[in-house]
Motif scaffolding. Structure first.
Motif, PDB file in Angstrom:
ATOM      1  N   ALA A 202       0.925  -1.136   0.081  1.00 30.17           N
ATOM      2  CA  ALA A 202       0.146   0.034   0.101  1.00 30.17           C
ATOM      3  C   ALA A 202       0.879   1.224   0.191  1.00 30.17           C
ATOM      4  O   ALA A 202       2.038   1.211   0.516  1.00 30.17           O
ATOM      5  CB  ALA A 202      -0.861  -0.221   1.083  1.00 30.17           C
ATOM      6  N   SER A 203       0.175   2.304  -0.461  1.00 28.53           N
ATOM      7  CA  SER A 203       0.840   3.698  -0.244  1.00 28.53           C
ATOM      8  C   SER A 203       0.901   4.183   1.043  1.00 28.53           C
ATOM      9  O   SER A 203      -0.153   4.259   1.954  1.00 28.53           O
ATOM     10  CB  SER A 203       0.433   4.643  -1.130  1.00 28.53           C
ATOM     11  N   ILE A 204       2.175   4.719   1.306  1.00 23.22           N
ATOM     12  CA  ILE A 204       1.823   5.280   2.885  1.00 23.22           C
ATOM     13  C   ILE A 204       1.043   6.698   2.793  1.00 23.22           C
ATOM     14  O   ILE A 204       0.615   7.221   3.917  1.00 23.22           O
ATOM     15  CB  ILE A 204       3.305   5.715   3.281  1.00 23.22           C
TER      16      ILE A 204
ATOM     17  N   GLU B 198      -4.565   7.296   3.210  1.00 25.61           N
ATOM     18  CA  GLU B 198      -5.071   7.517   4.614  1.00 25.61           C
ATOM     19  C   GLU B 198      -6.169   6.408   4.832  1.00 25.61           C
ATOM     20  O   GLU B 198      -6.550   5.556   5.736  1.00 25.61           O
ATOM     21  CB  GLU B 198      -5.686   8.705   4.956  1.00 25.61           C
ATOM     22  N   ALA B 199      -7.140   5.940   3.595  1.00 25.90           N
ATOM     23  CA  ALA B 199      -8.134   5.145   3.846  1.00 25.90           C
ATOM     24  C   ALA B 199      -7.462   3.581   4.104  1.00 25.90           C
ATOM     25  O   ALA B 199      -8.081   2.746   4.821  1.00 25.90           O
ATOM     26  CB  ALA B 199      -8.805   5.093   2.614  1.00 25.90           C
ATOM     27  N   VAL B 200      -6.380   3.460   3.619  1.00 26.11           N
ATOM     28  CA  VAL B 200      -5.720   1.846   3.832  1.00 26.11           C
ATOM     29  C   VAL B 200      -5.535   1.664   5.341  1.00 26.11           C
ATOM     30  O   VAL B 200      -5.648   0.395   5.837  1.00 26.11           O
ATOM     31  CB  VAL B 200      -4.568   1.577   2.972  1.00 26.11           C
ATOM     32  N   LEU B 201      -5.126   2.900   6.097  1.00 29.70           N
ATOM     33  CA  LEU B 201      -5.018   2.604   7.672  1.00 29.70           C
ATOM     34  C   LEU B 201      -6.248   2.187   8.204  1.00 29.70           C
ATOM     35  O   LEU B 201      -6.499   1.633   8.995  1.00 29.70           O
ATOM     36  CB  LEU B 201      -4.528   3.832   8.112  1.00 29.70           C
ATOM     37  N   ILE B 202      -7.312   2.845   7.996  1.00 31.24           N
ATOM     38  CA  ILE B 202      -8.849   2.227   8.344  1.00 31.24           C
ATOM     39  C   ILE B 202      -9.178   1.076   7.835  1.00 31.24           C
ATOM     40  O   ILE B 202      -9.602   0.444   8.744  1.00 31.24           O
ATOM     41  CB  ILE B 202     -10.008   3.551   7.708  1.00 31.24           C
ATOM     42  N   HIS B 203      -8.966   0.747   6.587  1.00 29.07           N
ATOM     43  CA  HIS B 203      -8.896  -0.631   6.305  1.00 29.07           C
ATOM     44  C   HIS B 203      -8.192  -1.820   7.253  1.00 29.07           C
ATOM     45  O   HIS B 203      -8.732  -2.851   7.462  1.00 29.07           O
ATOM     46  CB  HIS B 203      -8.652  -0.827   4.673  1.00 29.07           C
TER      47      HIS B 203
ATOM     48  N   VAL C 140      -5.229   0.036  16.205  1.00 30.50           N
ATOM     49  CA  VAL C 140      -4.309  -0.479  15.014  1.00 30.50           C
ATOM     50  C   VAL C 140      -4.035   0.683  13.855  1.00 30.50           C
ATOM     51  O   VAL C 140      -3.284   1.052  13.647  1.00 30.50           O
ATOM     52  CB  VAL C 140      -4.991  -1.710  14.537  1.00 30.50           C
ATOM     53  N   ARG C 141      -5.156   1.345  13.797  1.00 34.71           N
ATOM     54  CA  ARG C 141      -5.168   2.433  12.800  1.00 34.71           C
ATOM     55  C   ARG C 141      -4.298   3.848  13.414  1.00 34.71           C
ATOM     56  O   ARG C 141      -3.372   4.254  12.700  1.00 34.71           O
ATOM     57  CB  ARG C 141      -6.544   3.032  12.451  1.00 34.71           C
TER      58      ARG C 141
END
Lengths: 290, 156
Positions: free
Chosen positions: A235-237, A240-245, A275-276
């Motif tokens: 994932a791209s740093i 932000e959505a990937v952190l929620i995911h 975790v997020r």
């Protein structure tokens, strides 16, 4: 407290000899803080304690090589907290220790004793698991190395055999990897955690190559959350959505156990949120110091 | 029974201890009652003593392990018969009510100021988070630590 015998061998060799017995009521003691609590509570009644405090001072030393930091199992948590090597190479450990128990306990408790205690609420195991640390275990005439993730096997249970002793902890230097630990307390700031979340992220440019997420105080032992880690791989740093995911994936895969600091459902929501946030902390802490 | 020898508040002493005795129990048999066992779990700080210059919880420390150590308790005053800077500051600020926790707070404050002569309020709160005052004189305690830091600085 039931009467017992206290022996203070002056060498590791002598200590390993004394521990080489089929009698499971013979136990090693580092700083003895956790042991005394268990003995006062009547859940541990050793016939004989083998105190390690007078063995060679080398077993309390902290040193580094090109790719790892080695911490002697008898190093006190204070010594690790204030070690220049740990602060520069593994700042997340120094930060974690700052809120572990209190100054007096850290002055006495040792790293080896802390890990062997295997209380699922402890702060260091998830951090060491996320950092990819291993323990070096000695017994009479033998030595073996084991990932911290494979040391703790259940509620106050380890895979240490009778007569075995943790003598060193080896933590790989993190180089480009960055990490964070969040301790969530629900009653007071200095309480035991309702949840602990450790993350370590390995990036190449803006892309996450690998993520390790280890959670404590939610299960019978600290565990990595593989589904959440998989979400982050590649994932791209900046996304932000990937952190929620990842937080959602962690909550979905986790099977928390209730304790007096939170129900299972509450801990699941703590996992989702923290975790997020731990991932965000790690991204923000790049190059940070304790 | 085991015979141990250690330095207590600057004086060499000898004591007979059983393996299960903790430091608070030993000190009480020697007439020292400044370190008190309260929670018995290392959480409250009432039993704080210094072993080889480091603060420890006397309730979680085997007395037998004092053999050969240097032990300092609240009974050791810095100057003969006079309160030290931290004690003066606690009295000045009224940083106690019943006084049960005060020896622990005073010893921990001395340790804090020795390491960090000008702590911020956050650092004071953090360092003393392992000491409990059931009379809740925390605001006064924080002011006392700040006052002690100022007096130390002025006297330095």
């Amino acid at each position: 407290m039931r009467p017992f015998e206290l022996l203070e061998p002056s060498s590791l060799r002598e200590a390993l000899g004394l521990l080489d017995t089929a009698d499971e009521t013979v136990r090693p003691a580092g700083g003895g803080t956790a042991l005394m609590l268990m003995m006062k509570a009547g859940v541990l009644e050793p016939s004989r304690l083998i105190s390690l405090r007078r063995i060679e001072p080398a077993w309390a030393e902290i040193s580094q090589s090109a790719d790892a930091v080695e911490i002697g199992a008898l190093a006190t948590l204070s010594a690790i907290e204030h070690s220049g090597i740990v602060r520069s190479e593994l700042p997340v450990i120094a930060r974690t220790l700052r809120t572990l128990a209190n100054v007096r306990v850290r002055n006495v408790a040792t790293l080896g004793g802390n890990l062997a205690h295997a209380d699922p609420h402890m702060d260091l195991p998830p951090v060491l698991i996320a950092l990819g640390a291993s323990v070096i275990i000695a017994s009479r005439g033998a030595e073996r190395e084991l990932p911290v993730a494979e040391l703790i096997s259940g509620y106050y249970e380890t895979t240490l055999a009778s007569g075995e002793l943790i003598v060193r902890v080896r933590v790989p230097k993190q180089f480009a990897r960055f990490s964070a630990y969040r301790k969530i307390t629900t009653r007071s700031a200095d309480d035991w955690p309702a949840l602990g979340v450790a993350v370590a992220l390995d990036r190449e440019g803006p892309v996450l190559r690998e993520a390790r997420i280890a959670v404590s105080a939610a299960f019978d032992r600290p565990l990595r959350l593989a589904a959440a880690e998989a979400v982050l791989r590649g994932a791209s740093i900046d996304d932000e959505a990937v952190l929620i995911h990842a937080g959602d994936a962690a909550a979905d895969e986790a099977r928390p156990i209730a304790d007096e600091r939170g129900s299972a459902a509450y801990k699941r929501e703590l996992i989702r949120v923290h975790v997020r946030r731990a991932l965000r902390d790690a991204l923000d802490a790049q190059g940070g110091t304790p | 029974m085991k015979t141990i020898r250690f330095e207590l508040n600057g004086e060499p002493v000898t004591a007979q201890v059983e393996p299960h005795h903790n430091v608070v129990e030993l000190l009480q048999t020697m007439g020292l009652r400044g370190a008190r066992e309260s929670c018995g779990q290392g959480l409250c700080g009432c039993c704080t003593v210094l072993v080889d210059g480091l603060a420890v919880s006397g309730c979680l420390y085997f007395a037998a392990q004092l053999d050969g150590a240097r032990v300092d308790t609240i009974e050791r005053t810095e100057r003969e018969g006079e309160l030290d800077v931290v004690q003066q500051a606690f009295a000045e600020c009224g940083a106690f009510q019943c006084g049960f926790c005060t020896p622990g707070f005073v010893l921990m404050t001395r340790q804090l100021l020795a390491h960090n002569p000008a702590p911020s309020e956050d650092e004071i709160r953090h360092y003393l988070s392992g000491n409990l005052c059931r009379c809740a004189t925390y605001p006064e305690i924080i002011r006392a630590v700040q006052l002690a830091a100022r007096i130390r600085k002025a006297g330095a």
